[in-house]
Design a protein around this motif. Sequence first.
Motif, short mmCIF file in Angstrom:
data_model
loop_
_atom_site.label_atom_id
_atom_site.label_comp_id
_atom_site.label_asym_id
_atom_site.label_seq_id
_atom_site.Cartn_x
_atom_site.Cartn_y
_atom_site.Cartn_z
N LEU A 98 1.00 -1.24 -0.09
CA LEU A 98 -0.06 0.05 0.02
C LEU A 98 1.02 1.22 0.02
O LEU A 98 0.69 2.24 -0.88
CB LEU A 98 -0.93 -0.10 1.23
N SER A 99 1.85 1.39 0.60
CA SER A 99 2.87 2.31 0.87
C SER A 99 3.48 2.61 -0.27
O SER A 99 3.83 3.63 -0.85
CB SER A 99 3.92 2.15 2.17
N ALA A 100 4.12 1.38 -0.93
CA ALA A 100 4.60 1.76 -2.23
C ALA A 100 3.79 2.08 -3.50
O ALA A 100 4.24 2.84 -4.08
CB ALA A 100 5.31 0.28 -2.70
N VAL A 101 2.84 1.70 -3.55
CA VAL A 101 1.69 2.15 -4.35
C VAL A 101 1.25 3.53 -4.40
O VAL A 101 1.25 4.45 -5.11
CB VAL A 101 0.36 1.21 -4.41
N GLN A 102 1.15 4.15 -3.16
CA GLN A 102 0.76 5.37 -2.84
C GLN A 102 1.85 6.39 -3.16
O GLN A 102 1.76 7.28 -3.76
CB GLN A 102 0.53 5.64 -1.41
N GLU A 103 3.22 5.84 -2.96
CA GLU A 103 4.48 6.70 -3.36
C GLU A 103 4.24 6.75 -4.75
O GLU A 103 4.56 7.94 -5.47
CB GLU A 103 5.43 6.17 -2.57
N LEU A 104 4.40 5.60 -5.47
CA LEU A 104 4.25 5.73 -7.11
C LEU A 104 3.29 6.57 -7.41
O LEU A 104 3.52 7.52 -8.20
CB LEU A 104 3.99 4.22 -7.56
N LEU A 105 2.07 6.54 -6.89
CA LEU A 105 1.09 7.44 -7.68
C LEU A 105 1.38 8.86 -7.23
O LEU A 105 1.02 9.71 -8.17
CB LEU A 105 -0.33 7.09 -6.89
N ARG A 106 1.91 9.00 -6.27
CA ARG A 106 2.30 10.81 -5.83
C ARG A 106 3.31 10.83 -6.89
O ARG A 106 3.19 12.09 -7.35
CB ARG A 106 3.02 10.76 -4.58
N LEU A 107 4.43 10.45 -7.21
CA LEU A 107 5.30 10.37 -8.08
C LEU A 107 4.85 10.40 -9.34
O LEU A 107 5.30 11.22 -10.32
CB LEU A 107 6.51 9.40 -7.90
N VAL A 108 3.86 9.68 -9.62
CA VAL A 108 3.49 9.77 -11.25
C VAL A 108 2.56 11.04 -11.52
O VAL A 108 2.74 11.64 -12.33
CB VAL A 108 2.48 8.47 -11.43
N GLU A 109 2.03 11.41 -10.40
CA GLU A 109 1.23 12.78 -10.56
C GLU A 109 2.35 13.83 -10.64
O GLU A 109 1.93 14.77 -11.65
CB GLU A 109 0.33 13.13 -9.10
N GLU A 110 3.30 14.09 -10.28
CA GLU A 110 4.32 15.07 -10.33
C GLU A 110 4.95 14.83 -11.65
O GLU A 110 4.97 16.00 -12.51
CB GLU A 110 5.30 14.65 -9.49
#
Length: 118
Positions: free
Chosen positions: A41-53
């Motif tokens: 869950l943490s890894a996916v949330q971080e990925l989604l944050r970075l993808v948004e940037e």
Amino acid sequence: MSGDSYHFGDSVTMNGGRDNIGIDKRQTVSGDASPASAEMLSAVQELLRLVEELRAQVPAASAQTIDDSLPAISADGTVPAQDRHRALMAVAGIAATVGAVGQPVIDAVNKVLGLLGG
């Protein structure tokens, strides 16, 4: 042949109304449907944050590809593995085209893929 009858599937006859259990088919849920780990869950949330940037820094066509990929990038087991993998690879490919700016996204995709076992 007119008297033949065929039946497929379950048939239940219950006489009386006490202690009836019904059909127990001994079905189990596959491992894919288990709740995601906290690490996933943490890894996916971080990925989604970075993808948004990253999305804000790429051309419109690439941003659209990212948008199309986002629904398949999740930590739950409801997304078919092939669709999730395809979406992760699409995002990583876009990140690779923008050089150093995309490196954190590539690292995050690799972490998620590692947690998925692929």
